[in-house]
Design a protein around this motif. Structure first.
Motif, PDB file in Angstrom:
ATOM      1  N   PRO A  47       0.837  -1.194   0.000  1.00  0.00           N
ATOM      2  CA  PRO A  47       0.000   0.000   0.000  1.00  0.00           C
ATOM      3  C   PRO A  47       0.877   1.251   0.000  1.00  0.00           C
ATOM      4  O   PRO A  47       1.885   1.307   0.710  1.00  0.00           O
ATOM      5  CB  PRO A  47      -0.796  -0.123   1.302  1.00  0.00           C
ATOM      6  CG  PRO A  47      -0.831  -1.591   1.585  1.00  0.00           C
ATOM      7  CD  PRO A  47       0.492  -2.113   1.098  1.00  0.00           C
ATOM      8  N   SER A  48       0.521   2.227  -0.824  1.00  0.00           N
ATOM      9  CA  SER A  48       1.370   3.403  -1.035  1.00  0.00           C
ATOM     10  C   SER A  48       0.534   4.673  -0.981  1.00  0.00           C
ATOM     11  O   SER A  48      -0.681   4.640  -1.203  1.00  0.00           O
ATOM     12  CB  SER A  48       2.097   3.304  -2.377  1.00  0.00           C
ATOM     13  OG  SER A  48       2.812   2.083  -2.484  1.00  0.00           O
ATOM     14  N   LEU A  49       1.201   5.784  -0.733  1.00  0.00           N
ATOM     15  CA  LEU A  49       0.526   7.074  -0.605  1.00  0.00           C
ATOM     16  C   LEU A  49       1.387   8.162  -1.216  1.00  0.00           C
ATOM     17  O   LEU A  49       2.606   8.198  -1.014  1.00  0.00           O
ATOM     18  CB  LEU A  49       0.276   7.397   0.875  1.00  0.00           C
ATOM     19  CG  LEU A  49      -0.249   8.806   1.192  1.00  0.00           C
ATOM     20  CD1 LEU A  49      -1.721   8.924   0.816  1.00  0.00           C
ATOM     21  CD2 LEU A  49      -0.039   9.148   2.662  1.00  0.00           C
ATOM     22  N   VAL A  50       0.752   9.073  -1.944  1.00  0.00           N
ATOM     23  CA  VAL A  50       1.383  10.317  -2.376  1.00  0.00           C
ATOM     24  C   VAL A  50       0.540  11.456  -1.812  1.00  0.00           C
ATOM     25  O   VAL A  50      -0.674  11.505  -2.054  1.00  0.00           O
ATOM     26  CB  VAL A  50       1.456  10.429  -3.908  1.00  0.00           C
ATOM     27  CG1 VAL A  50       2.014  11.791  -4.312  1.00  0.00           C
ATOM     28  CG2 VAL A  50       2.316   9.316  -4.482  1.00  0.00           C
ATOM     29  N   THR A  51       1.154  12.356  -1.056  1.00  0.00           N
ATOM     30  CA  THR A  51       0.379  13.447  -0.459  1.00  0.00           C
ATOM     31  C   THR A  51       1.279  14.624  -0.122  1.00  0.00           C
ATOM     32  O   THR A  51       2.478  14.474   0.096  1.00  0.00           O
ATOM     33  CB  THR A  51      -0.327  12.983   0.827  1.00  0.00           C
ATOM     34  OG1 THR A  51      -1.189  14.026   1.297  1.00  0.00           O
ATOM     35  CG2 THR A  51       0.659  12.638   1.923  1.00  0.00           C
ATOM     36  N   ASN A  52       0.669  15.821  -0.096  1.00  0.00           N
ATOM     37  CA  ASN A  52       1.350  16.995   0.457  1.00  0.00           C
ATOM     38  C   ASN A  52       0.540  17.554   1.631  1.00  0.00           C
ATOM     39  O   ASN A  52       0.542  18.747   1.890  1.00  0.00           O
ATOM     40  CB  ASN A  52       1.588  18.068  -0.611  1.00  0.00           C
ATOM     41  CG  ASN A  52       0.302  18.607  -1.194  1.00  0.00           C
ATOM     42  OD1 ASN A  52      -0.773  18.033  -1.023  1.00  0.00           O
ATOM     43  ND2 ASN A  52       0.402  19.731  -1.902  1.00  0.00           N
ATOM     44  N   ARG A  53      -0.159  16.671   2.333  1.00  0.00           N
ATOM     45  CA  ARG A  53      -0.916  17.036   3.514  1.00  0.00           C
ATOM     46  C   ARG A  53      -0.479  16.195   4.700  1.00  0.00           C
ATOM     47  O   ARG A  53      -0.495  14.961   4.629  1.00  0.00           O
ATOM     48  CB  ARG A  53      -2.423  16.844   3.266  1.00  0.00           C
ATOM     49  CG  ARG A  53      -3.005  17.852   2.281  1.00  0.00           C
ATOM     50  CD  ARG A  53      -2.997  19.258   2.903  1.00  0.00           C
ATOM     51  NE  ARG A  53      -3.501  20.275   1.991  1.00  0.00           N
ATOM     52  CZ  ARG A  53      -2.742  21.041   1.221  1.00  0.00           C
ATOM     53  NH1 ARG A  53      -1.419  20.876   1.241  1.00  0.00           N
ATOM     54  NH2 ARG A  53      -3.273  21.952   0.445  1.00  0.00           N
ATOM     55  N   ARG A  54      -0.104  16.849   5.781  1.00  0.00           N
ATOM     56  CA  ARG A  54       0.324  16.124   6.977  1.00  0.00           C
ATOM     57  C   ARG A  54      -0.786  15.198   7.481  1.00  0.00           C
ATOM     58  O   ARG A  54      -0.539  14.059   7.911  1.00  0.00           O
ATOM     59  CB  ARG A  54       0.728  17.116   8.061  1.00  0.00           C
ATOM     60  CG  ARG A  54       1.016  16.499   9.434  1.00  0.00           C
ATOM     61  CD  ARG A  54       2.163  15.488   9.364  1.00  0.00           C
ATOM     62  NE  ARG A  54       2.248  14.692  10.582  1.00  0.00           N
ATOM     63  CZ  ARG A  54       3.019  14.991  11.616  1.00  0.00           C
ATOM     64  NH1 ARG A  54       3.765  16.082  11.587  1.00  0.00           N
ATOM     65  NH2 ARG A  54       3.055  14.218  12.671  1.00  0.00           N
ATOM     66  N   GLY A  55      -2.023  15.662   7.370  1.00  0.00           N
ATOM     67  CA  GLY A  55      -3.128  14.825   7.784  1.00  0.00           C
ATOM     68  C   GLY A  55      -3.228  13.546   6.979  1.00  0.00           C
ATOM     69  O   GLY A  55      -3.636  12.503   7.492  1.00  0.00           O
ATOM     70  N   GLY A  56      -2.860  13.611   5.699  1.00  0.00           N
ATOM     71  CA  GLY A  56      -2.868  12.421   4.860  1.00  0.00           C
ATOM     72  C   GLY A  56      -1.848  11.398   5.331  1.00  0.00           C
ATOM     73  O   GLY A  56      -2.119  10.196   5.330  1.00  0.00           O
ATOM     74  N   VAL A  57      -0.668  11.872   5.736  1.00  0.00           N
ATOM     75  CA  VAL A  57       0.366  10.974   6.253  1.00  0.00           C
ATOM     76  C   VAL A  57      -0.106  10.320   7.546  1.00  0.00           C
ATOM     77  O   VAL A  57       0.027   9.103   7.744  1.00  0.00           O
ATOM     78  CB  VAL A  57       1.691  11.726   6.489  1.00  0.00           C
ATOM     79  CG1 VAL A  57       2.759  10.765   7.009  1.00  0.00           C
ATOM     80  CG2 VAL A  57       2.175  12.395   5.220  1.00  0.00           C
ATOM     81  N   ASP A  58      -0.667  11.124   8.448  1.00  0.00           N
ATOM     82  CA  ASP A  58      -1.123  10.593   9.730  1.00  0.00           C
ATOM     83  C   ASP A  58      -2.215   9.542   9.538  1.00  0.00           C
ATOM     84  O   ASP A  58      -2.224   8.506  10.214  1.00  0.00           O
ATOM     85  CB  ASP A  58      -1.638  11.736  10.615  1.00  0.00           C
ATOM     86  CG  ASP A  58      -0.519  12.680  11.047  1.00  0.00           C
ATOM     87  OD1 ASP A  58       0.654  12.257  11.018  1.00  0.00           O
ATOM     88  OD2 ASP A  58      -0.818  13.838  11.400  1.00  0.00           O
ATOM     89  N   ALA A  59      -3.139   9.811   8.618  1.00  0.00           N
ATOM     90  CA  ALA A  59      -4.221   8.854   8.371  1.00  0.00           C
ATOM     91  C   ALA A  59      -3.670   7.555   7.782  1.00  0.00           C
ATOM     92  O   ALA A  59      -4.133   6.453   8.127  1.00  0.00           O
ATOM     93  CB  ALA A  59      -5.257   9.477   7.439  1.00  0.00           C
TER      94      ALA A  59
END
Length: 338
Positions: A145-157
């Motif tokens: 599972p992978s994530l691309v984000t520029n939101r701190r909330g996205g990383v935390d979730a």
């Protein structure tokens, strides 16, 4: 006339040095185009006539010439900045000169009917790590599972959803683009794949600057570097869990961990070949994880990845010899073509 192998690289390239020597020893006659000496130390004279480009490339210091019609295979090995006769070009002059040279070089390369290791268009299409994950999953690989984000909330979730840690990795280059700026302008070195822990809490706020890439941390029994050259597959087992310095990223060569040749299960070998060839590539360096449960997990494929360090650590994996043989046969096949 025997067809020749054109190697497009730069001066400091030990891979090209060794493969060139093996090509020559096998009776080949490779021609090396070092982009960091081009066009300063080369003469290019091409003419479009009779429906095709004709002419030659000459290495001025030695006088060695390569006729366009004699090119049977091309190894696109390394990129480098062009080098011009005038060292005092203004920024605009240099920008224009680089644009012109890129147009001329790739106009020539794209017009060649030859064997490619690998074609520039295929290399470009295969370079996007995010798309690789989708393609690998379609071929049956397990992909974390992978994530691309520029939101701190996205990383935390994302961290909250993962049953365990996550890792951060750069997609373009682990050197933080240091090679693209002058030595005096470099502000940082390499950034390895990093396992996110509580000590990174403050650093994670920096994701607002640009989208960043994260993956679920995958437990490892060992890692694999799988190198595809033509239709051959060379697999090296990397016991990265033997040393804390290489547990997350094996590329810390100060750690003396074991490397050994590995025989892949037939279905995994087939998937590796299919992945590389699906892009129209004849070369790929694939990184896999083997979990404690024996599952093979895909991380990425580097279409111009390094392979010499693996051969040096596992000499029985003669990849430089395989590369020379593949290029030689590719060039000879063009001699036999109608």
């Amino acid at each position: 006339m025997p067809k020749r192998v054109l190697i497009v690289t730069k001066r400091a390239d030990l891979h090209a040095d060794i493969v060139s020597a093996k090509l020559a020893a096998a009776g080949g006659n490779p021609f090396r185009l070092n982009l960091d000496e081009f066009p300063k130390h080369f003469a290019l004279n091409l003419e479009f006539a009779r429906g095709r480009w004709e002419g030659e490339l000459v290495h001025l210091p030695t006088g060695e010439a390569l006729s366009v019609s004699d090119i049977g295979a091309v190894w696109m090995r390394k990129k480098a900045s062009f080098n011009f006769l005038s060292a005092d070009l203004s920024p605009q002059e240099r920008a224009y000169a680089e644009g012109e040279m890129e147009h001329m070089l790739f106009s020539l390369l794209y017009s060649l009917d030859c064997y490619w290791m690998s074609h520039p268009a295929a290399l470009r299409g295969a370079s996007w790590k995010g798309e690789q994950l989708l393609r690998a999953a379609r071929l049956g690989f397990h992909v974390p599972p992978s994530l691309v984000t520029n939101r701190r909330g996205g990383v935390d979730a994302f961290r909250a959803k993962m049953d365990g840690d996550i890792v951060f990795k750069s997609l373009s280059t682990p050197t933080l683009a240091a090679e693209q700026v002058a030595l005096e302008e470099r502000i940082a070195g390499t950034l390895p794949t990093t396992r996110i822990t509580d000590e990174h809490e403050e650093a994670l706020d920096a994701v607002v600057e640009l989208p960043s890439f994260f993956q679920q941390h995958v437990p490892k029994r060992y890692e694999l570097r799988v190198t595809v050259i033509g239709d051959r597959v060379f697999a090296a087992r990397i016991d990265s869990q033997e040393d804390p310095r290489t547990e997350t990223d094996f590329r810390d060569f100060s750690a003396e961990i074991r490397y050994a040749a590995e025989r892949l299960p037939p279905d995994i070998e087939r998937r590796c070949l299919e992945l590389v060839h699906s892009y129209g590539l004849n070369y790929g360096a694939i990184d896999l994880i083997v979990t404690p449960g024996g599952e093979y997990v895909f991380l990425e494929n580097n279409p111009v990845g390094q392979f010499l360090f693996i051969e040096q650590l596992v000499p029985e994996l003669d990849m430089t010899g395989a590369m020379a043989a593949c290029l030689t046969e590719g060039a000879r096949a063009r001699e036999r073509a109608p």
